[in-house]
Design a protein around this motif. Sequence first.
Motif, PDB file in Angstrom:
ATOM      1  N   GLU A   1      16.851  67.956 135.695  1.00  0.00           N
ATOM      2  CA  GLU A   1      17.546  66.747 136.120  1.00  0.00           C
ATOM      3  C   GLU A   1      17.033  65.489 135.423  1.00  0.00           C
ATOM      4  OE1 GLU A   1      14.340  67.605 139.305  1.00  0.00           O
ATOM      5  OE2 GLU A   1      15.693  68.718 137.975  1.00  0.00           O
ATOM      6  N   ASN A   2      15.907  65.593 134.693  1.00  0.00           N
ATOM      7  CA  ASN A   2      15.338  64.421 134.029  1.00  0.00           C
ATOM      8  C   ASN A   2      15.702  64.333 132.553  1.00  0.00           C
ATOM      9  OD1 ASN A   2      14.130  63.545 136.365  1.00  0.00           O
ATOM     10  ND2 ASN A   2      12.133  64.458 135.908  1.00  0.00           N
ATOM     11  N   LEU A   3      16.531  65.237 132.052  1.00  0.00           N
ATOM     12  CA  LEU A   3      16.880  65.231 130.638  1.00  0.00           C
ATOM     13  C   LEU A   3      17.441  63.877 130.213  1.00  0.00           C
ATOM     14  CD1 LEU A   3      17.382  66.414 127.850  1.00  0.00           C
ATOM     15  CD2 LEU A   3      19.492  67.453 128.737  1.00  0.00           C
ATOM     16  N   ASP A   4      18.376  63.341 130.992  1.00  0.00           N
ATOM     17  CA  ASP A   4      18.999  62.084 130.596  1.00  0.00           C
ATOM     18  C   ASP A   4      17.984  60.947 130.566  1.00  0.00           C
ATOM     19  OD1 ASP A   4      21.772  60.862 130.058  1.00  0.00           O
ATOM     20  OD2 ASP A   4      20.902  59.483 131.524  1.00  0.00           O
ATOM     21  N   MET A   5      17.066  60.935 131.517  1.00  0.00           N
ATOM     22  CA  MET A   5      16.037  59.893 131.544  1.00  0.00           C
ATOM     23  C   MET A   5      15.139  59.995 130.322  1.00  0.00           C
ATOM     24  SD  MET A   5      12.497  59.586 132.209  1.00  0.00           S
ATOM     25  CE  MET A   5      12.071  60.921 133.325  1.00  0.00           C
ATOM     26  N   VAL A   6      14.741  61.209 129.967  1.00  0.00           N
ATOM     27  CA  VAL A   6      13.877  61.412 128.802  1.00  0.00           C
ATOM     28  C   VAL A   6      14.601  60.984 127.529  1.00  0.00           C
ATOM     29  CG1 VAL A   6      12.650  63.131 127.431  1.00  0.00           C
ATOM     30  CG2 VAL A   6      12.602  63.279 129.929  1.00  0.00           C
ATOM     31  N   PHE A   7      15.842  61.434 127.392  1.00  0.00           N
ATOM     32  CA  PHE A   7      16.626  61.111 126.204  1.00  0.00           C
ATOM     33  C   PHE A   7      16.815  59.598 126.089  1.00  0.00           C
ATOM     34  CE2 PHE A   7      20.498  60.506 123.767  1.00  0.00           C
ATOM     35  CZ  PHE A   7      20.357  61.411 122.728  1.00  0.00           C
ATOM     36  N   SER A   8      17.140  58.950 127.187  1.00  0.00           N
ATOM     37  CA  SER A   8      17.369  57.509 127.174  1.00  0.00           C
ATOM     38  C   SER A   8      16.113  56.746 126.777  1.00  0.00           C
ATOM     39  CB  SER A   8      17.853  57.039 128.552  1.00  0.00           C
ATOM     40  OG  SER A   8      19.094  57.630 128.876  1.00  0.00           O
ATOM     41  N   THR A   9      14.950  57.233 127.199  1.00  0.00           N
ATOM     42  CA  THR A   9      13.695  56.573 126.841  1.00  0.00           C
ATOM     43  C   THR A   9      13.486  56.583 125.335  1.00  0.00           C
ATOM     44  OG1 THR A   9      12.669  57.169 128.956  1.00  0.00           O
ATOM     45  CG2 THR A   9      11.186  56.634 127.130  1.00  0.00           C
ATOM     46  N   TYR A  10      13.696  57.735 124.703  1.00  0.00           N
ATOM     47  CA  TYR A  10      13.493  57.826 123.257  1.00  0.00           C
ATOM     48  C   TYR A  10      14.541  57.029 122.489  1.00  0.00           C
ATOM     49  CZ  TYR A  10       9.572  60.991 123.492  1.00  0.00           C
ATOM     50  OH  TYR A  10       8.320  61.507 123.707  1.00  0.00           O
TER      51      TYR A  10
ATOM     52  N   TYR B   1      25.258  63.676 124.034  1.00  0.00           N
ATOM     53  CA  TYR B   1      23.971  63.342 123.447  1.00  0.00           C
ATOM     54  C   TYR B   1      24.075  63.179 121.941  1.00  0.00           C
ATOM     55  CZ  TYR B   1      22.041  64.498 128.011  1.00  0.00           C
ATOM     56  OH  TYR B   1      21.765  64.510 129.350  1.00  0.00           O
ATOM     57  N   ALA B   2      24.945  63.968 121.291  1.00  0.00           N
ATOM     58  CA  ALA B   2      25.136  63.829 119.849  1.00  0.00           C
ATOM     59  C   ALA B   2      25.678  62.442 119.519  1.00  0.00           C
ATOM     60  CB  ALA B   2      26.070  64.917 119.344  1.00  0.00           C
ATOM     61  N   THR B   3      26.620  61.969 120.307  1.00  0.00           N
ATOM     62  CA  THR B   3      27.185  60.632 120.087  1.00  0.00           C
ATOM     63  C   THR B   3      26.145  59.554 120.300  1.00  0.00           C
ATOM     64  OG1 THR B   3      29.363  61.433 120.804  1.00  0.00           O
ATOM     65  CG2 THR B   3      29.002  59.043 120.800  1.00  0.00           C
TER      66      THR B   3
ATOM     67  N   ILE C   1       6.101  60.220 128.756  1.00  0.00           N
ATOM     68  CA  ILE C   1       6.721  60.790 129.955  1.00  0.00           C
ATOM     69  C   ILE C   1       5.840  61.935 130.439  1.00  0.00           C
ATOM     70  CG2 ILE C   1       8.761  61.962 130.867  1.00  0.00           C
ATOM     71  CD1 ILE C   1      10.329  60.452 128.658  1.00  0.00           C
ATOM     72  N   ASP C   2       5.498  61.886 131.702  1.00  0.00           N
ATOM     73  CA  ASP C   2       4.584  62.872 132.275  1.00  0.00           C
ATOM     74  C   ASP C   2       5.096  64.287 132.040  1.00  0.00           C
ATOM     75  OD1 ASP C   2       3.702  64.581 134.871  1.00  0.00           O
ATOM     76  OD2 ASP C   2       2.166  63.099 134.354  1.00  0.00           O
ATOM     77  N   GLN C   3       4.189  65.160 131.666  1.00  0.00           N
ATOM     78  CA  GLN C   3       4.557  66.541 131.347  1.00  0.00           C
ATOM     79  C   GLN C   3       5.203  67.246 132.538  1.00  0.00           C
ATOM     80  OE1 GLN C   3       4.503  67.507 128.390  1.00  0.00           O
ATOM     81  NE2 GLN C   3       4.088  69.677 128.156  1.00  0.00           N
ATOM     82  N   LYS C   4       4.751  66.903 133.731  1.00  0.00           N
ATOM     83  CA  LYS C   4       5.305  67.559 134.921  1.00  0.00           C
ATOM     84  C   LYS C   4       6.742  67.141 135.169  1.00  0.00           C
ATOM     85  CE  LYS C   4       0.753  67.711 137.128  1.00  0.00           C
ATOM     86  NZ  LYS C   4      -0.087  67.248 138.265  1.00  0.00           N
ATOM     87  N   GLU C   5       7.088  65.906 134.768  1.00  0.00           N
ATOM     88  CA  GLU C   5       8.436  65.402 134.998  1.00  0.00           C
ATOM     89  C   GLU C   5       9.392  65.773 133.872  1.00  0.00           C
ATOM     90  OE1 GLU C   5       9.327  63.962 137.824  1.00  0.00           O
ATOM     91  OE2 GLU C   5       7.284  64.286 138.524  1.00  0.00           O
TER      92      GLU C   5
ATOM     93  N   PRO D   1       8.055  63.050 118.622  1.00  0.00           N
ATOM     94  CA  PRO D   1       7.008  64.087 118.630  1.00  0.00           C
ATOM     95  C   PRO D   1       7.535  65.481 118.939  1.00  0.00           C
ATOM     96  CG  PRO D   1       6.952  62.844 120.661  1.00  0.00           C
ATOM     97  CD  PRO D   1       7.968  62.165 119.793  1.00  0.00           C
ATOM     98  N   GLU D   2       6.628  66.423 118.849  1.00  0.00           N
ATOM     99  CA  GLU D   2       6.920  67.787 119.297  1.00  0.00           C
ATOM    100  C   GLU D   2       7.257  67.762 120.781  1.00  0.00           C
ATOM    101  OE1 GLU D   2       4.659  72.138 119.502  1.00  0.00           O
ATOM    102  OE2 GLU D   2       3.524  70.300 119.806  1.00  0.00           O
ATOM    103  N   GLY D   3       8.266  68.541 121.157  1.00  0.00           N
ATOM    104  CA  GLY D   3       8.619  68.642 122.563  1.00  0.00           C
ATOM    105  C   GLY D   3       9.097  67.344 123.165  1.00  0.00           C
ATOM    106  N   ALA D   4       9.704  66.464 122.340  1.00  0.00           N
ATOM    107  CA  ALA D   4      10.165  65.182 122.870  1.00  0.00           C
ATOM    108  C   ALA D   4      11.216  65.381 123.958  1.00  0.00           C
ATOM    109  CB  ALA D   4      10.739  64.330 121.737  1.00  0.00           C
ATOM    110  N   LEU D   5      12.139  66.316 123.736  1.00  0.00           N
ATOM    111  CA  LEU D   5      13.244  66.519 124.666  1.00  0.00           C
ATOM    112  C   LEU D   5      13.155  67.904 125.297  1.00  0.00           C
ATOM    113  CD1 LEU D   5      16.164  65.077 122.510  1.00  0.00           C
ATOM    114  CD2 LEU D   5      14.766  63.879 124.202  1.00  0.00           C
ATOM    115  N   PRO D   6      13.391  68.010 126.592  1.00  0.00           N
ATOM    116  CA  PRO D   6      13.333  69.307 127.277  1.00  0.00           C
ATOM    117  C   PRO D   6      14.646  70.069 127.143  1.00  0.00           C
ATOM    118  CG  PRO D   6      13.773  67.592 128.865  1.00  0.00           C
ATOM    119  CD  PRO D   6      13.638  66.895 127.540  1.00  0.00           C
ATOM    120  N   ALA D   7      15.057  70.296 125.890  1.00  0.00           N
ATOM    121  CA  ALA D   7      16.333  70.970 125.649  1.00  0.00           C
ATOM    122  C   ALA D   7      16.317  71.559 124.247  1.00  0.00           C
ATOM    123  CB  ALA D   7      17.505  70.002 125.803  1.00  0.00           C
ATOM    124  N   VAL D   8      17.230  72.465 123.994  1.00  0.00           N
ATOM    125  CA  VAL D   8      17.393  73.065 122.669  1.00  0.00           C
ATOM    126  C   VAL D   8      18.259  72.138 121.828  1.00  0.00           C
ATOM    127  CG1 VAL D   8      18.314  75.043 121.404  1.00  0.00           C
ATOM    128  CG2 VAL D   8      17.114  75.387 123.580  1.00  0.00           C
ATOM    129  N   ILE D   9      17.822  71.823 120.624  1.00  0.00           N
ATOM    130  CA  ILE D   9      18.523  70.865 119.787  1.00  0.00           C
ATOM    131  C   ILE D   9      19.955  71.304 119.481  1.00  0.00           C
ATOM    132  CG2 ILE D   9      17.660  71.880 117.642  1.00  0.00           C
ATOM    133  CD1 ILE D   9      18.213  68.125 118.349  1.00  0.00           C
TER     134      ILE D   9
END
Length: 523
Positions: free
Chosen positions: A243-252, A288-290, A234-238, A270-278
């Motif tokens: 607003e792209n958290l769900d898209m990133v999470f769904s990809t992984y 997301y936990a579910t 996933i592109d670093q800029k995106e 990988p490192e920095g897989a998700l743009p959020a605090v675990i």
Amino acid sequence: MTLPLTPAWRARILAVLAGIGAGLAHPPFGLILGIAAYGLLMWLAETDGPRPRRSAFFRGWLAGVGYFAVGTHWITEPFLVDAANQGWMAPFALLLMSGGLALFWGLAALIYRIAGARGPWRVLVFAGALTLCEWLRGHVLTGFPWDLPGEAWRAGSPPSQVAAYVGTYGLSWITVALGASVALLWEAGRTRRVAAAAIVLTLAALYGFGALRLSRAVETAATAPLVRIVQGNIDQKEKWKPENLDMVFSTYVRLTTRPAKARPDIVVWPEGALPAVIDDLLAPGSPYATRLTDALQPGQTLMMGANRVGPSPGGGVDYFNSLVALRREAPGLRVTGFYDKHRLVPFGEFLPLGDLATRLGIRSLVHMPEDFTAGPPPAPIHPEGVPAVQPLICYEALFPGFASEAARRGGGRAGWLLNVSNDAWFGATSGPWQHLNIAAYRAIEEGLPIARATPTGVSTMIDAYGRPILGARLTLGQEGILDIRLPPALAPTVYSRFGDAGFAIMLLLSALIPLVGRFRRAV
């Protein structure tokens, strides 16, 4: 009409070219003959200039600028992620990086000049001066041992196997001495013959010994843990847009649940897989936990790079760049281990003199609004159902001896290394390939396999000899998974037991040569 260059300017140009040549010896360029440029630099350091010592330092510095400009030009990429606000910093970052690191090469040339060694043995003095300063580069302030001279050999090749005995600094000493010996081929008589013989014998020893070690490689057991490495691409800029958290999470999640012939025991993000605090993602009631629980099968462990928060001793919270191990059990997910990154990247994860920078309004140099906090001294972690593992988060893979030093602090020796890294910051440059090669040297030094997961490439599994497993690689810009069994660990290497003792002996030899020479001339 063009004016002829003065000898001083010719020497300066040659110095820059020497640095560029040595830099091109490293992957992905792989022009290993470039190590002969160390011979040119040695000759320039010992050739008189207007002010001999000052000229030696300046020529060494110019060579360093060329070397580090080739090796670290990727430093401009992070500033282009937010080009509108930070793009103007890119050229200054490259100038400061290459010019600052080049000071160590200038110091090395000055030390060599002051030593005043003569005869063919002076190549060992030069090797000692340069690799001593490279060791300093890896330790001064937080250290930045990127592209050490010994890492010019492709990791996994026969010459690279020497790192299992003397480490990468020791191999750097051998590499610089070998390259510097080329300069002696232009000298007359016995010196030329000695240099030619030394070059041939050294190359024969490097390739012969390494080939013998590789011939004894152990096969991976069919019952070894099956590891799935996930690369979301996933592109670093995106990725960092909220607003792209769900898209990133769904990809992984989609890649994690991709069907396979055998169920993976371990899944790595990988490192920095998700743009959020675990902590937010796993909070009670979080959807997301579910979804993450449903993505894992009972008994599976997910090892993911993540940002986490913890209470600060002074009140408030601290931010950590971490590796978190999550195990799927009957009721849900359970954290079975975590590791907080110990070596942080200056100007990337923390800003030196950060309080002052905030007052001056230059906090924007760091991509996080707050500094990360360094974790405790590293030690292997022991997640349930997973062999003991020593995490190396991004930058930590640069440091020789990192894992063996951690083992000596307690917790025993790890069974494998795990390098999660956000190489997306490098863009489509040589940076990801160099980082891959550097990380593989940690496998050779420790005699341990290393799994490598990055968001956009290069992700792979590397055996204990530093060789990426054939066919097991996700390259730059590729989305996908790797399912591969964990290669076996070797017995502890000489380097993992004794560290840089061999390199220290090499430095001692380099220091004794000019002293012996002066004594013999005195008598």
